[in-house]
Design an enzyme around this catalytic site. Structure first.
Site, PDB file in Angstrom:
ATOM      1  N   ARG A   1       0.816  -1.221   0.000  1.00 43.61           N
ATOM      2  CA  ARG A   1       0.000   0.000   0.000  1.00 43.61           C
ATOM      3  C   ARG A   1       0.847   1.268   0.000  1.00 43.61           C
ATOM      4  O   ARG A   1       0.343   2.362  -0.255  1.00 43.61           O
ATOM      5  CB  ARG A   1      -0.955  -0.016   1.205  1.00 43.61           C
ATOM      6  CG  ARG A   1      -1.968   1.121   1.202  1.00 43.61           C
ATOM      7  CD  ARG A   1      -3.057   0.904   2.235  1.00 43.61           C
ATOM      8  NE  ARG A   1      -2.531   0.755   3.574  1.00 43.61           N
ATOM      9  CZ  ARG A   1      -2.192   1.771   4.378  1.00 43.61           C
ATOM     10  NH1 ARG A   1      -2.279   3.022   3.954  1.00 43.61           N
ATOM     11  NH2 ARG A   1      -1.736   1.538   5.599  1.00 43.61           N
TER      12      ARG A   1
ATOM     13  N   TYR B   1     -13.636  12.393 -20.557  1.00 37.88           N
ATOM     14  CA  TYR B   1     -14.039  11.013 -20.292  1.00 37.88           C
ATOM     15  C   TYR B   1     -15.202  10.988 -19.297  1.00 37.88           C
ATOM     16  O   TYR B   1     -15.205  11.710 -18.297  1.00 37.88           O
ATOM     17  CB  TYR B   1     -12.843  10.229 -19.741  1.00 37.88           C
ATOM     18  CG  TYR B   1     -13.180   8.915 -19.103  1.00 37.88           C
ATOM     19  CD1 TYR B   1     -13.865   7.923 -19.814  1.00 37.88           C
ATOM     20  CD2 TYR B   1     -12.826   8.651 -17.783  1.00 37.88           C
ATOM     21  CE1 TYR B   1     -14.181   6.719 -19.228  1.00 37.88           C
ATOM     22  CE2 TYR B   1     -13.128   7.439 -17.187  1.00 37.88           C
ATOM     23  CZ  TYR B   1     -13.817   6.475 -17.913  1.00 37.88           C
ATOM     24  OH  TYR B   1     -14.139   5.278 -17.313  1.00 37.88           O
TER      25      TYR B   1
ATOM     26  N   ASP C   1      -5.130  13.935 -18.733  1.00 40.31           N
ATOM     27  CA  ASP C   1      -5.368  12.522 -18.994  1.00 40.31           C
ATOM     28  C   ASP C   1      -4.760  12.246 -20.363  1.00 40.31           C
ATOM     29  O   ASP C   1      -5.286  12.681 -21.395  1.00 40.31           O
ATOM     30  CB  ASP C   1      -6.868  12.228 -18.990  1.00 40.31           C
ATOM     31  CG  ASP C   1      -7.182  10.750 -19.183  1.00 40.31           C
ATOM     32  OD1 ASP C   1      -6.333  10.024 -19.741  1.00 40.31           O
ATOM     33  OD2 ASP C   1      -8.286  10.324 -18.796  1.00 40.31           O
TER      34      ASP C   1
ATOM     35  N   LYS D   1      -5.271   0.631 -20.710  1.00 39.06           N
ATOM     36  CA  LYS D   1      -5.394   0.796 -22.159  1.00 39.06           C
ATOM     37  C   LYS D   1      -4.065   0.475 -22.863  1.00 39.06           C
ATOM     38  O   LYS D   1      -3.651  -0.669 -22.876  1.00 39.06           O
ATOM     39  CB  LYS D   1      -5.878   2.216 -22.460  1.00 39.06           C
ATOM     40  CG  LYS D   1      -7.098   2.642 -21.631  1.00 39.06           C
ATOM     41  CD  LYS D   1      -8.274   1.714 -21.740  1.00 39.06           C
ATOM     42  CE  LYS D   1      -9.551   2.242 -21.136  1.00 39.06           C
ATOM     43  NZ  LYS D   1      -9.546   2.543 -19.704  1.00 39.06           N
TER      44      LYS D   1
END
Length: 389
Positions: free
Chosen positions: A48, A102, A174, A199
């Protein structure tokens, strides 16, 4: 960094690998442990905390690819987006979002930010002047996406960065649709880069991940937020992502080529109303895209004419897959109104120019003639059904 002097494919292949000191293997060893020693060690490691051996090494590869000082890997693109926003915004702040955005980012903005006392506005367009018009005394962040999802609009990165710096505002982008192969936003003055690594970085439709890349100073702030939100990625997936990145340059080059050829073909088809692709001369921002992109990307979208039902078109495709996501080695199509932008109201989709007839097309690495043939036969079948109805 020394790795910045290397070629992109060399960075993809070699930078940020974990050395196999025990067996001298050619690939990075995978460290699956979630529990590490805390005494007599240089680094206290914990998944983490984004500092396991595989996490740490992959961050170096991603930073080198985006020409930044540091990068971190997250469990999804939205984990990266939300962590970045909540790191640099607090109650009383204001953020400017690009109009064409998006759907997941849009949904986060309109459903979550006001809960934290953060105000936001959307630009009327995507010119630098459109962003400057929205600046308020409490504006802290400008957020852009170029090429945008799903209409492939192009935002002037130099222009937005110049406006932001003049007003002391941070910029975020982005960069998913471009990938670091086609565009490096920090070279144009953008402060922080975000990716859905699901992606082009993953590239095989089997990984869900996100990335934030920026300066050491900014990433230390991101880290302090990230360890609270818990959006880390399992080391097995980190290892898979590092493996996938080795071929990203080759994959994206093939996808760029297919997109350019398919866009040109579609533009000439009487069955297609409109094509959105920055590599086309008729795209309104073609010259801007040439100036800030190395190539035009593997994504495009198009509108079928009124005679061709989108659902039936999808049904009759044999090779191209109707699928939710994008940027895999296989070509996929989707309906933004049913997938990526389904959470937006019809009115908001109309404002962005997203029509029910819009098809988002993610080009894979197949042979161009096979993709062209699949589109032609699907359209022919839909038209034939209409004639015999």
């Amino acid at each position: 960094m020394a790795s910045e002097q290397k070629g992109t494919n060399t960075i993809c292949t070699h930078t940020g690998s974990v050395e196999d000191k025990l067996y001298k293997g050619a690939t990075s060893p995978l460290y699956m442990s979630t529990s590490y020693a805390f005494e007599e060690v240089d680094v206290k490691r914990y998944p983490r905390y984004f500092n396991t051996p595989n996490q740490e090494a992959l961050g170096k590869k991603l930073a080198a690819l985006e020409h930044t000082e540091k990068a971190m890997i997250f469990g999804s693109g939205m984990a990266a987006i939300s962590t970045a926003l909540m790191t640099f915004l607090q109650a009383g702040d204001h953020i400017i979002f690009q109009q064409t955005l998006y759907g997941g980012t849009y949904n986060f903005a309109v459903t979550q930010l006001e809960r934290f006392g953060i105000s936001y506005s959307f630009t009327d367009g995507w010119r630098a002047s459109d962003f400057e018009k929205e600046i308020r005394s409490n504006t802290k962040v400008i957020y852009v996406e170029t090429p945008s999802n799903p209409l492939l609009t192009i935002t002037d990165l130099n222009g937005v960065a110049e406006v932001a710096k003049r007003h002391g505002i941070m910029t975020m982008i982005d960069n998913t649709f471009a990938s670091p192969i086609n565009q490096n936003p920090v070279d144009f003055g953008i402060d922080l880069v975000i990716h859905s690594a699901t992606k082009y970085m993953g590239g095989h439709s089997d990984i869900c991940a996100g990335v934030i890349a920026s300066t050491e100073e900014n990433m230390e702030k991101v880290f302090q937020t990230a360890i609270c939100f818990g959006g880390s990625l399992s080391d097995y997936t980190v290892w898979l992502l590092e493996r996938s990145l080795k071929t990203m340059g080759l994959r994206v080059k093939a996808q760029n080529s297919n997109a350019q050829r398919i866009a040109t073909y579609l533009e000439q088809s009487p069955d297609i109303e409109k094509v959105y692709y920055p590599g086309l001369m008729k795209h309104p921002d073609h010259e801007l895209a040439k100036a800030q992109m190395k190539d035009f990307g593997g994504m495009l979208s198009f509108e079928l004419n009124q005679e061709i039902d989108v659902t039936l078109f999808f049904k009759h495709l044999k090779l191209i897959k109707p699928s939710m996501s994008l940027a895999g080695v296989e070509s996929t199509v989707s309906s933004p109104v049913k997938t990526s932008h389904a959470l937006m109201s019809p009115e908001d989709r109309t404002k962005q120019g997203i029509k029910d007839s819009l098809v988002r097309f993610s080009l894979g690495i197949e042979d161009f003639e096979d993709l062209k043939g699949d589109i032609e036969q699907a359209i022919a079948k839909v038209k034939s059904m209409r004639v015999h109805a």
